[in-house]
Design a protein around this motif. Structure first.
Motif, PDB file in Angstrom:
ATOM      1  N   MET A  54       0.832  -1.191   0.000  1.00  0.00           N
ATOM      2  CA  MET A  54       0.000   0.000   0.000  1.00  0.00           C
ATOM      3  C   MET A  54       0.874   1.251   0.000  1.00  0.00           C
ATOM      4  SD  MET A  54      -3.258  -0.497  -0.212  1.00  0.00           S
ATOM      5  CE  MET A  54      -4.550  -1.721   0.021  1.00  0.00           C
ATOM      6  N   ALA A  55       0.242   2.419  -0.238  1.00  0.00           N
ATOM      7  CA  ALA A  55       0.987   3.660  -0.383  1.00  0.00           C
ATOM      8  C   ALA A  55       1.270   4.315   0.957  1.00  0.00           C
ATOM      9  CB  ALA A  55       0.192   4.628  -1.261  1.00  0.00           C
ATOM     10  N   GLU A  56       2.256   5.222   0.941  1.00  0.00           N
ATOM     11  CA  GLU A  56       2.484   6.098   2.083  1.00  0.00           C
ATOM     12  C   GLU A  56       1.663   7.352   1.861  1.00  0.00           C
ATOM     13  OE1 GLU A  56       6.258   8.629   3.359  1.00  0.00           O
ATOM     14  OE2 GLU A  56       6.485   6.504   3.915  1.00  0.00           O
ATOM     15  N   VAL A  57       0.870   7.733   2.857  1.00  0.00           N
ATOM     16  CA  VAL A  57      -0.031   8.869   2.708  1.00  0.00           C
ATOM     17  C   VAL A  57       0.197   9.850   3.843  1.00  0.00           C
ATOM     18  CG1 VAL A  57      -1.782   7.515   1.500  1.00  0.00           C
ATOM     19  CG2 VAL A  57      -1.887   7.713   3.983  1.00  0.00           C
ATOM     20  N   THR A  58      -0.274  11.075   3.633  1.00  0.00           N
ATOM     21  CA  THR A  58      -0.098  12.149   4.607  1.00  0.00           C
ATOM     22  C   THR A  58      -1.448  12.613   5.110  1.00  0.00           C
ATOM     23  OG1 THR A  58       1.935  12.914   3.535  1.00  0.00           O
ATOM     24  CG2 THR A  58       0.781  14.500   4.943  1.00  0.00           C
ATOM     25  N   VAL A  59      -1.537  12.847   6.407  1.00  0.00           N
ATOM     26  CA  VAL A  59      -2.704  13.504   6.999  1.00  0.00           C
ATOM     27  C   VAL A  59      -2.191  14.702   7.785  1.00  0.00           C
ATOM     28  CG1 VAL A  59      -4.635  13.328   8.603  1.00  0.00           C
ATOM     29  CG2 VAL A  59      -4.066  11.389   7.129  1.00  0.00           C
ATOM     30  N   VAL A  60      -2.747  15.873   7.514  1.00  0.00           N
ATOM     31  CA  VAL A  60      -2.352  17.096   8.209  1.00  0.00           C
ATOM     32  C   VAL A  60      -3.449  17.480   9.186  1.00  0.00           C
ATOM     33  CG1 VAL A  60      -1.562  19.472   7.966  1.00  0.00           C
ATOM     34  CG2 VAL A  60      -1.107  17.825   6.132  1.00  0.00           C
TER      35      VAL A  60
ATOM     36  N   ALA B  96     -17.070  12.350  10.540  1.00  0.00           N
ATOM     37  CA  ALA B  96     -17.684  11.565   9.469  1.00  0.00           C
ATOM     38  C   ALA B  96     -17.057  11.903   8.123  1.00  0.00           C
ATOM     39  CB  ALA B  96     -19.194  11.817   9.434  1.00  0.00           C
ATOM     40  N   ILE B  97     -16.818  13.187   7.878  1.00  0.00           N
ATOM     41  CA  ILE B  97     -16.173  13.581   6.624  1.00  0.00           C
ATOM     42  C   ILE B  97     -14.747  13.047   6.573  1.00  0.00           C
ATOM     43  CG2 ILE B  97     -15.515  15.534   5.161  1.00  0.00           C
ATOM     44  CD1 ILE B  97     -18.534  15.054   5.409  1.00  0.00           C
ATOM     45  N   GLY B  98     -14.092  12.938   7.731  1.00  0.00           N
ATOM     46  CA  GLY B  98     -12.764  12.343   7.784  1.00  0.00           C
ATOM     47  C   GLY B  98     -12.772  10.870   7.405  1.00  0.00           C
ATOM     48  N   ILE B  99     -13.766  10.126   7.902  1.00  0.00           N
ATOM     49  CA  ILE B  99     -13.887   8.710   7.545  1.00  0.00           C
ATOM     50  C   ILE B  99     -14.127   8.564   6.042  1.00  0.00           C
ATOM     51  CG2 ILE B  99     -15.273   6.620   7.851  1.00  0.00           C
ATOM     52  CD1 ILE B  99     -15.872   7.552  10.701  1.00  0.00           C
ATOM     53  N   LEU B 100     -15.024   9.390   5.513  1.00  0.00           N
ATOM     54  CA  LEU B 100     -15.343   9.324   4.089  1.00  0.00           C
ATOM     55  C   LEU B 100     -14.123   9.687   3.241  1.00  0.00           C
ATOM     56  CD1 LEU B 100     -17.654   8.813   2.080  1.00  0.00           C
ATOM     57  CD2 LEU B 100     -18.202  11.249   2.224  1.00  0.00           C
ATOM     58  N   ALA B 101     -13.370  10.699   3.663  1.00  0.00           N
ATOM     59  CA  ALA B 101     -12.160  11.095   2.923  1.00  0.00           C
ATOM     60  C   ALA B 101     -11.129   9.977   2.930  1.00  0.00           C
ATOM     61  CB  ALA B 101     -11.579  12.369   3.522  1.00  0.00           C
ATOM     62  N   ALA B 102     -10.964   9.325   4.071  1.00  0.00           N
ATOM     63  CA  ALA B 102     -10.004   8.224   4.161  1.00  0.00           C
ATOM     64  C   ALA B 102     -10.410   7.073   3.238  1.00  0.00           C
ATOM     65  CB  ALA B 102      -9.900   7.749   5.604  1.00  0.00           C
ATOM     66  N   MET B 103     -11.691   6.736   3.242  1.00  0.00           N
ATOM     67  CA  MET B 103     -12.165   5.670   2.372  1.00  0.00           C
ATOM     68  C   MET B 103     -11.905   6.020   0.903  1.00  0.00           C
ATOM     69  SD  MET B 103     -14.887   4.864   0.158  1.00  0.00           S
ATOM     70  CE  MET B 103     -16.175   6.021   0.615  1.00  0.00           C
ATOM     71  N   ASN B 104     -12.159   7.269   0.523  1.00  0.00           N
ATOM     72  CA  ASN B 104     -11.967   7.660  -0.868  1.00  0.00           C
ATOM     73  C   ASN B 104     -10.504   7.781  -1.245  1.00  0.00           C
ATOM     74  OD1 ASN B 104     -14.455   7.759  -2.249  1.00  0.00           O
ATOM     75  ND2 ASN B 104     -15.052   9.607  -1.140  1.00  0.00           N
ATOM     76  N   LEU B 105      -9.655   8.247  -0.325  1.00  0.00           N
ATOM     77  CA  LEU B 105      -8.227   8.296  -0.642  1.00  0.00           C
ATOM     78  C   LEU B 105      -7.683   6.882  -0.838  1.00  0.00           C
ATOM     79  CD1 LEU B 105      -5.751  10.012  -1.110  1.00  0.00           C
ATOM     80  CD2 LEU B 105      -5.315   9.983   1.351  1.00  0.00           C
ATOM     81  N   ASP B 106      -8.142   5.957  -0.029  1.00  0.00           N
ATOM     82  CA  ASP B 106      -7.763   4.550  -0.212  1.00  0.00           C
ATOM     83  C   ASP B 106      -8.183   4.061  -1.591  1.00  0.00           C
ATOM     84  OD1 ASP B 106      -7.141   1.719   0.676  1.00  0.00           O
ATOM     85  OD2 ASP B 106      -9.312   1.555   0.382  1.00  0.00           O
ATOM     86  N   ARG B 107      -9.389   4.397  -2.024  1.00  0.00           N
ATOM     87  CA  ARG B 107      -9.860   3.989  -3.351  1.00  0.00           C
ATOM     88  C   ARG B 107      -9.010   4.620  -4.448  1.00  0.00           C
ATOM     89  NH1 ARG B 107     -15.058   1.751  -3.822  1.00  0.00           N
ATOM     90  NH2 ARG B 107     -15.286   2.691  -5.895  1.00  0.00           N
TER      91      ARG B 107
ATOM     92  N   VAL C 293      -5.905   5.712  -4.353  1.00  0.00           N
ATOM     93  CA  VAL C 293      -4.571   5.106  -4.369  1.00  0.00           C
ATOM     94  C   VAL C 293      -4.604   3.732  -5.038  1.00  0.00           C
ATOM     95  CG1 VAL C 293      -2.798   4.108  -2.866  1.00  0.00           C
ATOM     96  CG2 VAL C 293      -3.678   6.401  -2.400  1.00  0.00           C
ATOM     97  N   ARG C 294      -5.713   3.018  -4.867  1.00  0.00           N
ATOM     98  CA  ARG C 294      -5.840   1.684  -5.457  1.00  0.00           C
ATOM     99  C   ARG C 294      -6.395   1.716  -6.875  1.00  0.00           C
ATOM    100  NH1 ARG C 294      -9.356  -1.552  -3.210  1.00  0.00           N
ATOM    101  NH2 ARG C 294     -10.418  -0.140  -1.795  1.00  0.00           N
TER     102      ARG C 294
END
Length: 452
Positions: free
Chosen positions: A1-7, A356-367, A369-370
């Motif tokens: 998997m990728a290395e990702v950044t969260v600020v 909730a928007i954080g969870i949704l953003a994480a799910m979409n960033l995962d998508r 990247v894949r």
């Protein structure tokens, strides 16, 4: 998997980092405290809450309860925030109320124990390269704000939040209100404005109530100088008895059908907030009145005597993006789909909404990247309703919003009983959220936790 950044190591950023790590990514989580503090935070703990210590109701028939169900469904192993909140719960009636110190300690410990999350205690001054989520909240540092402004343009970022109350259409007395736009002209159609006419006696009583209303003192870090263009309604009332009649309550150009076509002494205008006409904004009614005072005084307005308030008026310092004007459907820069924004900076209000928007953003960033397309829940769900509000609001009047049933698609039939209506909306929302996850191959909850 990728290395990702969260600020940002607040609620949304911490949750997003956790969800990305649980989906197999190595996460660099940047939090500038304690290297650089803010006006609001007192500790260096992740997930520190600085205002209320309640995450509101868990009742599924409540808007906040429905949102929590969606957060637990979409989050891998559930929502980190909700798990930590339940572990640090204190008595608070039906609300999920927490010991704020214990809650932040549990959030910090959970992040520290996750081997895929690397906490970097340093300030980020530029938007990061590569796949990333920016969740820096309303107190985004000046340097990063400057970088965001360069990416979005001068009108893409707000630093001052003047919010008028929003009421539910179902709670308005439509026999008293009337549809019209001033002089029957303007860009908006007549159906975009509802008008509440006042007699001289009603107006004078309303002005006196505004002048005597108890104001919210706020935190030191929220005390900002008022702009002339967005003065609190009670400040205008103190400037003179006629100020509001020549300002947001001017009656000119609005003949009242109930007054045989004559003008009223004063008029309160309500502007449509959504396409379905379920949400109505009190134009020019930004305020620092305490919530009980807002309810008492604003229900003096003819037609609003039984108003249900879906958003309270406020004025405070806030940094948030003009989402509908500048961001993509899933909350990224339009030319960088892998750089997403999350949390309160996107234009949502509230702890759980931001998370909730954080969870949704994480799910979409995962998508992303894949190599998959980002997806957003349907507007029959609470997450989907919030995202639609962010996407489709009028950019000229965009203001932060919290979760409420008025954001959802209306039912295909009229249900008069409010409790019954909310129960039906909640049941439909849960079913549609599950169907959306299945249709898009989205994993979360206990299923994803067991599979990892």
């Amino acid at each position: 998997m990728a290395e990702v950044t969260v600020v940002g190591g607040g609620l949304s950023g911490s949750e997003a980092a956790w969800q990305l790590a649980e989906r197999g990514h190595d996460v660099n989580l940047y939090e500038m405290r304690p290297v650089r503090g803010t006006e609001a935070h007192k500790t260096e703990l992740l997930g520190e809450i600085v205002c209320s210590n309640t995450f509101k109701s868990e009742d599924p028939s409540n808007a906040h309860g429905l949102l929590k169900l969606e957060m637990d469904a979409l989050g891998v192993g559930g929502s980190l925030l909700l798990a930590c909140a339940r572990e640090s719960r204190i008595p608070g009636g039906t609300a999920l109320t927490v010991d704020r110190g214990e809650f932040a300690q549990r959030m910090t410990a959970a992040i520290a124990s996750n081997p895929r999350i690397h906490v970097r205690r340093e300030e980020v001054t530029e938007l990061p390269d590569g796949p990333a989520i920016v969740a820096t909240g309303p107190l985004t540092s000046d340097a990063l704000s400057t970088s965001i402004r360069r990416a979005l343009g001068d009108e893409g970022l707000a630093f001052f939040d003047a919010i008028a109350p929003v009421v539910s259409a179902d709670s308005l007395d439509m026999d008293t209100l009337f549809f019209a736009s001033r002089w029957g002209k303007g860009e908006e159609s007549a159906g975009d404005y509802l008008n509440a006419p006042m007699t001289k006696e009603q107006y004078e009583a309303f002005i006196e109530a505004l002048k005597s209303g108890e104001e919210h003192a706020g935190h030191d870090w929220e005390n900002v100088p008022y702009f002339e263009g967005c003065l609190p309604i009670e400040v205008m009332a103190h400037r003179g008895p006629e100020t509001l009649r020549f300002g947001p309550m001017k009656p000119v150009g609005l003949p009242v059908p109930q007054f045989d076509g004559k003008w009223a002494h004063a008029v309160v205008q309500l502007r449509r907030e959504d396409r379905a006409g379920q949400l109505w904004n009190l134009v020019g009614f930004q305020t620092r009145l305490r919530i009980p005072e807002q309810k008492r005084i604003f229900r003096m307005i003819p037609g609003l005597q039984d108003a249900e308030f879906l958003r309270w008026g406020s004025i405070h310092r806030n940094t948030y993006l003009n989402f509908p004007a500048r961001l993509s459907t899933h909350g990224s820069l339009r030319d960088r789909p892998e750089l997403l924004f999350a949390g309160q900076v996107t234009g949502v209000e509230g702890y759980t909404e931001s998370t909730a928007i954080g969870i949704l953003a994480a799910m979409n960033l995962d998508r992303i990247v894949r190599g998959l397309e980002p997806v957003v829940p349907p507007p029959t769900t609470m997450m989907g309703g919030l995202m639609r509000y962010l996407r489709e609001s009028d950019p000229k009047h965009f203001a932060p919003m919290n979760s409420n049933f008025g954001l959802l698609d209306p039912l295909d039939r009229r249900v008069k009983d409010k409790d019954e209506k909310r129960a039906i909306l909640s049941e439909r929302g849960r079913a549609d959220f599950a169907a959306w996850m299945e249709a898009n191959g989205v994993t979360g909850g206990v299923e994803a936790a067991a599979a990892r």
